[in-house]
Motif scaffolding. Structure first.
Motif, PDB file in Angstrom:
ATOM      1  N   UNK A  93      15.605  -2.155  -4.519  1.00  0.00           N
ATOM      2  CA  UNK A  93      15.014  -1.095  -5.335  1.00  0.00           C
ATOM      3  C   UNK A  93      13.757  -1.596  -6.028  1.00  0.00           C
ATOM      4  N   UNK A  94      13.875  -2.800  -6.628  1.00  0.00           N
ATOM      5  CA  UNK A  94      12.740  -3.361  -7.351  1.00  0.00           C
ATOM      6  C   UNK A  94      11.565  -3.590  -6.413  1.00  0.00           C
ATOM      7  N   UNK A  95      11.869  -4.098  -5.221  1.00  0.00           N
ATOM      8  CA  UNK A  95      10.799  -4.338  -4.248  1.00  0.00           C
ATOM      9  C   UNK A  95      10.116  -3.025  -3.881  1.00  0.00           C
ATOM     10  N   UNK A  96      10.930  -1.987  -3.719  1.00  0.00           N
ATOM     11  CA  UNK A  96      10.383  -0.676  -3.372  1.00  0.00           C
ATOM     12  C   UNK A  96       9.502  -0.139  -4.507  1.00  0.00           C
ATOM     13  N   UNK A  97       9.964  -0.326  -5.737  1.00  0.00           N
ATOM     14  CA  UNK A  97       9.173   0.138  -6.889  1.00  0.00           C
ATOM     15  C   UNK A  97       7.852  -0.608  -6.949  1.00  0.00           C
ATOM     16  N   UNK A  98       7.913  -1.930  -6.724  1.00  0.00           N
ATOM     17  CA  UNK A  98       6.668  -2.708  -6.751  1.00  0.00           C
ATOM     18  C   UNK A  98       5.723  -2.213  -5.666  1.00  0.00           C
ATOM     19  N   UNK A  99       6.296  -1.862  -4.510  1.00  0.00           N
ATOM     20  CA  UNK A  99       5.460  -1.359  -3.421  1.00  0.00           C
ATOM     21  C   UNK A  99       4.764  -0.069  -3.844  1.00  0.00           C
ATOM     22  N   UNK A 100       5.525   0.837  -4.457  1.00  0.00           N
ATOM     23  CA  UNK A 100       4.914   2.106  -4.869  1.00  0.00           C
ATOM     24  C   UNK A 100       3.855   1.907  -5.951  1.00  0.00           C
ATOM     25  N   UNK A 101       4.129   0.998  -6.895  1.00  0.00           N
ATOM     26  CA  UNK A 101       3.123   0.731  -7.934  1.00  0.00           C
ATOM     27  C   UNK A 101       1.851   0.180  -7.297  1.00  0.00           C
ATOM     28  N   UNK A 102       2.037  -0.763  -6.363  1.00  0.00           N
ATOM     29  CA  UNK A 102       0.872  -1.368  -5.715  1.00  0.00           C
ATOM     30  C   UNK A 102       0.120  -0.330  -4.901  1.00  0.00           C
ATOM     31  N   UNK A 103       0.874   0.514  -4.193  1.00  0.00           N
ATOM     32  CA  UNK A 103       0.236   1.562  -3.391  1.00  0.00           C
ATOM     33  C   UNK A 103      -0.582   2.492  -4.276  1.00  0.00           C
TER      34      UNK A 103
END
Lengths: 251, 331, 361
Positions: B33-43
């Motif tokens: 989940x955290x990795x996915x959130x970081x991905x969305x923030x970066x995107x």
């Protein structure tokens, strides 16, 4: 050497000739008005000087450089500032930021960083008397305040020539007098040449300009010192005459 | 904003990412989940650098992530026998950034000359166009894509390859997010940011003020594209260890980027983080409770934001803290 | 052999092109009148395709008779979307510019909760699942805010906003259709026999599709040039301020053009499935959006007739290039053709940027 020199400049849109073979010069520190009825080609002339449009024929020199094919921003770097008929400050930016943008990118822009530009902006905020609005977004100001911000933004560019598009449209006589005084003041203090475009407020022309160029149907009609221009029979004929006749008819 | 306080807003940003990372490391089973959130923030942060700062929408944005993914995949699959060790990943990132920069220059050369709607029209086919070029001309293995898990093991050893794709890939995503935030703040606080602000508000007036608008648009476009390339290389290539053209050029990622930026507030520093977290968390729960319905629920929300709250969450917050001591932290 | 194939493909391209042209007229009409680029264009084509499919499969209605139904559905959708989402951004009279405050938001949240509860109760009767309930509740809450309190005017001009809004409308349509019909590709088989030209074979359904497109184009032309209503709409394209001064209700013309544009687009979806009756799925529109943009910039973005001729040219180019690309060794001609249409878009935008950039007036 003139600051601005236009030589046989023409611009056509489709079949319509908007500016027809116009030549004139402006000296450093001169106050000039371009006058003419609606549709006379004044705005197109401004846009040609400013680089919004490129001319179909003719040449334009500014500060000794042939700027005929230059984009607007390069002309700005050489010291050409402009205000719009309807003021167009950057709405979401604060008053200070608006003026700082002028200082950052205009003729003075090469050397100034953001902090220095903000300091320059503060000087101009004092000049236009909008200190209370320094940190407010420009979008929320009154039209006259917007106009002042726009002028300050143009002045912060450190221009040698300031093009003012209908600087006094929609103002009451008192504001017009103040604006005329203000424009003369910037010319006297900073030595900036000002070209003001005026459609019909003769009161402003007489008080402001040393020289008047009258345009009619895209061409230059007269280019004379103000007093002569306003009394020139050709000008009265095409422009003032009609108003005078109407006035006389009513009177 | 004078002097040392100029870059203060980076503090809450770094704090947010640090907290997110700590949560991921500490809470068992939450790393994905955290990795996915970081991905969305970066995107969001990378997309915001162009869309938010210039006001132009690039509907083909996912193409930059796609070529970035290819940059990493091509590097690893062709250099795995070179004995480069972990250096191969560095080269992969370099290739990703170069690929996306080249694509950005090619697209930008046409599109950035155009204004408004025409820009959007020029970009709308970039992802599809590039996908069909790869498939049609059979470049980089064409429609079959590249599977490089074997190459990654050859290059790094079995154990290290595993750690890279399950842990370090996500850490790199955090890295991209922080890099994008730092660049955003740097731009916002320097001439670039003011030039972009001016051209976003009124392009003609900006030109008259002496701003070379095309130059600044190119700067924002290429920065945003290169970050997308790095994100594709880390969040997709290294994590999944394969590339498949229909997946990496899927327009839904552009949709997600738009949602995130608008939700948080276009053109702000913290907006994409707020947007990325909200979008990521809601998508996570929707995926559990109502799989397949995310876009059905988010699409009307985009419209609602545009019509009712165009400035987004951080935009509203900025208005609230205006004139208070918190002001210098929120941009 | 090669030339036979090429000429066969060109004939196919010509009749497909006329359908393409019709499929782009709605896009151009909307841009011409409202200056809005409908980025969700393809999704409306998809709606038309499903209209034809469902009417044919479940009621046995021949697709050619689905045209009026599709036009009606499209115009209704257009009206709903115009008043719901586009009008607050583009309205020439500046309607709907009030700010939304805390109290209004509170009331809207109340609407949301009430609808959620109502849906929960109704869900047994209507067989709605919870996601659809949320969707409908969001829509109603939104509609409540926009209608009762107005939207907020865009400070930076409506362009970015309208792009994002039309894009999102397309996404909504795709998702709704996906929920109802799943994302599997469908097709139908309507056989009227074939016309054998020697070098190529044309099914009558394709000829009918092409004829239908031409008819719609001609009718639109007549409507624009011979009727009062059509001329009023044209006057808005020419000069919206002038039109208002002359007593044209520009607000209504906006709504009508948007609705008509969407109606035409949905109709074109029916005609396209008569040409290609397979591969009907919720996400089929993406490719058509791209093609429509190529066609629109070919023919001039603001001109529906230009779009029609652009469509014919594009059909010829696409099929011609397919034949040529198929002759190249080592490529995938289908994928390369799609790449080709993208390159064509960039090239047109590159060589005629000034002509295309100029807005009306």
């Amino acid at each position: 050497m003139p600051l601005l020199k236009c030589e046989h400049v023409s611009k056509r849109f489709g079949g319509m000739v908007a500016v027809d073979d116009v030549s004139f010069e402006i000296m450093s520190g001169e106050l000039m008005a371009i006058v003419g009825p609606n549709g006379a080609g004044k705005t197109t002339m401004f846009n040609l000087i400013n680089g919004v449009f490129l001319p179909d024929e003719g040449h334009i020199w500014f500060a000794g450089v042939d700027v005929t094919r230059f984009p607007s921003y390069k002309r700005a770097h050489l010291g050409m500032g402009r205000t719009f008929q309807i003021p167009r400050p950057f709405a979401s930016a604060t008053v200070q930021e608006n003026i700082a943008i002028g200082a950052m990118f205009g003729a003075a822009g090469g050397e100034l960083n953001v902090e220095e530009a903000m300091e320059v902006a503060d000087e101009y905020i004092d000049l236009i008397g909008l200190k209370a609005h320094r940190n407010k977004p420009a979008g929320g100001l009154t039209p006259i305040e917007k106009k002042l911000v726009e002028i300050a933004r143009a002045l912060a560019m450190k221009p040698r020539l300031l093009l003012m598009d209908e600087a006094m449209a929609g103002m009451n006589p008192k504001d017009i007098d103040q604006m005329v005084t203000f424009i003369r003041h910037i010319r006297d203090v900073e030595g900036i040449a000002v070209v003001a475009m005026v459609e019909h407020i003769m009161r402003a022309v007489a008080g402001l300009a040393e020289r008047v160029m009258v345009m009619h149907q895209g061409a230059k009609l007269v280019d004379e010192p103000t007093r002569e221009a306003l009394n020139d029979p050709r000008v009265i004929e095409v422009y003032l005459g009609r108003q005078a006749e109407e006035f006389n008819a009513k009177g | 904003m004078r002097g040392s306080g100029k870059y203060l807003p980076i503090v809450p940003v770094l704090a947010a990412y640090a907290l997110l990372l700590l949560y991921g490391l500490a809470a068992p089973g939450k790393w994905q989940l955290v990795a996915q959130l970081a991905f969305y923030c970066a995107l969001g942060q990378a997309f915001n650098l162009f869309m938010g700062m210039t006001g132009y929408v690039d509907f083909g944005y996912v193409a930059f992530l796609g070529v970035g993914t290819y940059g990493m995949a091509v590097t690893i699959s062709s250099l795995s026998d070179g004995g480069l060790g972990l250096g191969i990943i560095l080269i992969g990132f370099l290739a990703a950034a170069v690929f996306s920069t080249i694509l950005a220059m090619a697209v930008g050369a046409v599109a950035l000359r155009l204004r408004g709607a025409y820009f959007a029209i020029a970009t709308i086919g970039v992802n599809e166009g590039f996908r069909y070029l790869i498939e049609g001309a059979r470049i980089w293995n064409g429609a079959d894509g590249i599977i490089f898990s074997r190459h990654l093991k050859t290059a790094l050893g079995r154990k290290m390859a595993m750690t890279v794709s399950t842990f370090w890939a996500d850490i790199f995503v955090f890295g991209v997010a922080v890099l994008a935030a730092v660049l955003t703040l740097y731009y916002l606080r320097n001439k670039v940011g003011y030039a972009l602000l001016a051209l976003r508000e009124d392009e003609d007036a900006a030109k008259v003020m002496g701003i070379d608008v095309t130059r600044y648009k190119i700067i924002a476009f290429i920065t945003s594209a290169a970050l997308a390339g790095l994100l594709g290389a880390s969040g997709w290539a290294l994590k999944l260890t394969y590339v498949y053209p229909p997946d990496v050029f899927e327009i839904h990622y552009t949709v997600e980027a738009i949602i995130i930026v608008l939700l948080g507030g276009a053109g702000t520093l913290m907006g994409p983080i707020a947007g990325g977290l909200i979008y990521g968390v809601s998508k996570y729960f929707l995926a559990i409770t109502l799989p397949g319905f995310q876009l059905l629920i988010f699409a009307p929300i985009i419209i609602a934001i545009i019509v009712i709250f165009p400035e987004g969450l951080v935009g509203i917050l900025k208005g609230k803290v205006h004139g208070t001591s918190l002001e210098k932290f929120v941009i | 052999m090669f030339f036979e194939q090429l000429s066969g493909n060109l004939v196919q391209g010509l009749i497909l092109g006329s359908v393409y042209g019709m499929a782009t007229m709605g896009l151009s009409l909307i841009f011409g009148v409202l200056q809005v680029v409908n980025v969700g264009h393809g999704a409306f084509i998809m709606v038309g395709a499903f209209t034809a499919l469902i009417l044919f499969q479940s009621l046995g209605v021949p697709p050619i008779l689905a045209i009026p139904v599709a036009l009606l559905i499209g115009m209704c959708l257009g009206m709903i979307f115009y008043y719901g989402a586009v009008k607050p951004l583009v309205s020439p009279s500046g309607a709907g510019i009030r700010k939304v405050g805390r109290r209004q938001l509170g009331k809207a949240a109340g609407v949301f909760v009430a609808v959620m509860i109502a849906m929960r109760i109704l869900s047994g009767v209507l067989d709605l699942n919870i996601a659809f309930s949320i969707f409908i509740a969001i829509i109603l809450m939104y509609a409540f805010l926009v209608y009762v309190y107005g939207g907020r005017r865009q400070e930076k001009g409506p362009e970015l906003a309208t792009l994002l809004v039309t894009f999102s409308l397309g996404v909504i349509l795709e998702e709704v259709v996906k929920q109802i019909f799943t994302s599997e590709a469908r097709g139908y088989n309507w056989d009227l026999g074939k016309l054998d030209l020697g070098f190529t074979v044309l099914p009558f359904t394709k000829i009918l599709a092409s004829g239908g497109s031409l008819t719609v184009a001609v009718l639109l032309y007549l409507w624009f040039n011979k009727t009062r209503a059509g001329m009023a709409m044209r006057s808005v394209v020419e000069d919206s301020v002038g039109a208002r001064v002359c007593g044209v209700n520009v607000d209504w013309q906006y709504a009508l053009s948007f609705s008509l544009g969407i109606g035409l687009t949905v109709t074109s979806g029916v005609l396209l499935t008569m040409f290609i009756p397979v591969g009907i799925n919720p996400y089929m529109g993406g490719g058509y959006t791209l093609k429509a943009f190529v066609i629109a910039v070919l023919g001039g973005l603001a001109s529906p007739y230009g779009a029609f001729f652009g469509g014919v040219v594009f059909g010829l180019l696409e099929n011609g290039s397919y034949t040529l690309l198929a002759a190249l060794p080592g490529g995938e001609p289908f994928a390369l053709t799609r790449f080709f249409s993208f390159v064509m878009l960039l090239v047109i935008l590159l060589i005629r940027p000034t002509g295309l950039l100029r807005r009306k007036g």
